[in-house]
Design a protein around this motif. Structure first.
Motif, PDB file in Angstrom:
ATOM      1  N   GLY A 130     -12.534  -4.070   1.598  1.00 18.73           N
ATOM      2  CA  GLY A 130     -13.357  -3.956   2.792  1.00 18.73           C
ATOM      3  C   GLY A 130     -12.725  -4.546   4.039  1.00 18.73           C
ATOM      4  N   GLY A 131     -11.632  -5.260   3.862  1.00 21.69           N
ATOM      5  CA  GLY A 131     -10.967  -5.883   4.985  1.00 21.69           C
ATOM      6  C   GLY A 131     -10.064  -4.934   5.744  1.00 21.69           C
ATOM      7  N   SER A 132      -9.358  -5.489   6.730  1.00 25.23           N
ATOM      8  CA  SER A 132      -8.505  -4.686   7.611  1.00 25.23           C
ATOM      9  C   SER A 132      -7.134  -5.331   7.770  1.00 25.23           C
ATOM     10  N   LEU A 133      -6.174  -4.491   8.014  1.00 20.49           N
ATOM     11  CA  LEU A 133      -4.825  -4.915   8.377  1.00 20.49           C
ATOM     12  C   LEU A 133      -4.271  -3.929   9.394  1.00 20.49           C
ATOM     13  N   ARG A 134      -3.377  -4.399  10.234  1.00 22.73           N
ATOM     14  CA  ARG A 134      -2.655  -3.508  11.127  1.00 22.73           C
ATOM     15  C   ARG A 134      -1.165  -3.640  10.868  1.00 22.73           C
ATOM     16  N   LEU A 135      -0.563  -2.571  10.436  1.00 26.94           N
ATOM     17  CA  LEU A 135       0.870  -2.538  10.207  1.00 26.94           C
ATOM     18  C   LEU A 135       1.578  -2.099  11.478  1.00 26.94           C
ATOM     19  N   ASN A 156      -8.552   0.094   7.954  1.00 26.28           N
ATOM     20  CA  ASN A 156      -9.874  -0.518   7.806  1.00 26.28           C
ATOM     21  C   ASN A 156     -10.487  -0.134   6.466  1.00 26.28           C
ATOM     22  N   SER A 157     -11.523  -0.865   6.108  1.00 25.85           N
ATOM     23  CA  SER A 157     -12.243  -0.588   4.848  1.00 25.85           C
ATOM     24  C   SER A 157     -11.271  -0.439   3.680  1.00 25.85           C
ATOM     25  N   LEU A 158     -10.368  -1.373   3.569  1.00 29.89           N
ATOM     26  CA  LEU A 158      -9.322  -1.277   2.548  1.00 29.89           C
ATOM     27  C   LEU A 158      -9.907  -1.339   1.149  1.00 29.89           C
ATOM     28  N   LYS A 159      -9.277  -0.580   0.264  1.00 34.17           N
ATOM     29  CA  LYS A 159      -9.690  -0.508  -1.135  1.00 34.17           C
ATOM     30  C   LYS A 159      -8.560  -0.998  -2.025  1.00 34.17           C
ATOM     31  N   ARG A 160      -8.895  -1.365  -3.240  1.00 36.08           N
ATOM     32  CA  ARG A 160      -7.861  -1.831  -4.164  1.00 36.08           C
ATOM     33  C   ARG A 160      -6.768  -0.785  -4.343  1.00 36.08           C
ATOM     34  N   GLU A 161      -7.147   0.455  -4.341  1.00 35.46           N
ATOM     35  CA  GLU A 161      -6.162   1.516  -4.540  1.00 35.46           C
ATOM     36  C   GLU A 161      -5.223   1.710  -3.350  1.00 35.46           C
ATOM     37  N   ASP A 162      -5.461   0.990  -2.257  1.00 34.12           N
ATOM     38  CA  ASP A 162      -4.522   1.017  -1.133  1.00 34.12           C
ATOM     39  C   ASP A 162      -3.352   0.056  -1.344  1.00 34.12           C
ATOM     40  N   GLN A 169       4.537  -5.277   2.032  1.00 34.37           N
ATOM     41  CA  GLN A 169       3.588  -5.253   0.925  1.00 34.37           C
ATOM     42  C   GLN A 169       2.166  -5.404   1.434  1.00 34.37           C
ATOM     43  N   VAL A 170       1.286  -4.539   0.957  1.00 36.34           N
ATOM     44  CA  VAL A 170      -0.148  -4.651   1.205  1.00 36.34           C
ATOM     45  C   VAL A 170      -0.834  -4.812  -0.144  1.00 36.34           C
ATOM     46  N   THR A 171      -1.589  -5.876  -0.281  1.00 37.02           N
ATOM     47  CA  THR A 171      -2.318  -6.141  -1.521  1.00 37.02           C
ATOM     48  C   THR A 171      -3.791  -6.298  -1.196  1.00 37.02           C
ATOM     49  N   VAL A 172      -4.599  -5.466  -1.814  1.00 32.99           N
ATOM     50  CA  VAL A 172      -6.040  -5.524  -1.617  1.00 32.99           C
ATOM     51  C   VAL A 172      -6.655  -6.048  -2.915  1.00 32.99           C
ATOM     52  N   SER A 173      -7.162  -7.259  -2.840  1.00 31.01           N
ATOM     53  CA  SER A 173      -7.640  -7.914  -4.049  1.00 31.01           C
ATOM     54  C   SER A 173      -8.661  -8.982  -3.683  1.00 31.01           C
ATOM     55  N   SER A 174      -9.636  -9.156  -4.572  1.00 33.13           N
ATOM     56  CA  SER A 174     -10.595 -10.213  -4.351  1.00 33.13           C
ATOM     57  C   SER A 174     -10.177 -11.471  -5.110  1.00 33.13           C
TER      58      SER A 174
END
Length: 127
Positions: A14-19, A83-89, A122-127
């Motif tokens: 659910g978070g955001s990053l800007r590359l 935005n609205s990042l998912k684990r699969e991202d 590297q982008v890691t989407v994890s809780s």
């Protein structure tokens, strides 16, 4: 042209990053820029791309409505707002460039048509 990605990191779902994809060596305005990603054990896939003028973009279906590509030629930089990042991202994200003036009419360009690549971030989407 040399490309350097930055802005990756770890974020909760659910978070955001800007590359950012910073170019050096030649003005970025001459290039089509693409963002790709590669997850462990998977092939590299196209995420988004933007024409040299910035007037035309493309997104893979899984990121439509969540990611936005943009370019600031004055800063020689292309951005990918996620935005609205998912684990699969989760993946290593790469930017790539190809010379617009040498490119044909197919859109979006294929991965194999890009001539210049960054080292990835590297982008890691994890809780």
């Amino acid at each position: 042209v040399q490309l350097v990605e930055s802005g990756g990191g770890r974020v909760q779902p659910g978070g955001s990053l800007r590359l950012s994809c910073k170019a050096s060596g030649r003005p970025l305005e001459y290039y089509i820029i693409g963002w790709f990603r590669q997850a462990p054990g998977k092939e590299r896939e196209g995420v988004s791309c933007i024409s040299s003028s910035g007037s035309t973009t493309n997104y893979t279906d899984s990121v439509k409505g969540r990611f936005t590509i943009s370019r600031d030629d004055a800063k020689n930089t292309v951005y990918l707002q996620m935005n609205s990042l998912k684990r699969e991202d989760t993946a290593v994200y790469y930017c790539a460039a190809l010379i617009s003036g040498l490119y044909g009419s197919n859109w979006p360009p294929l991965l194999s048509e890009y001539d210049y690549w960054g080292q990835g971030t590297q982008v890691t989407v994890s809780s």
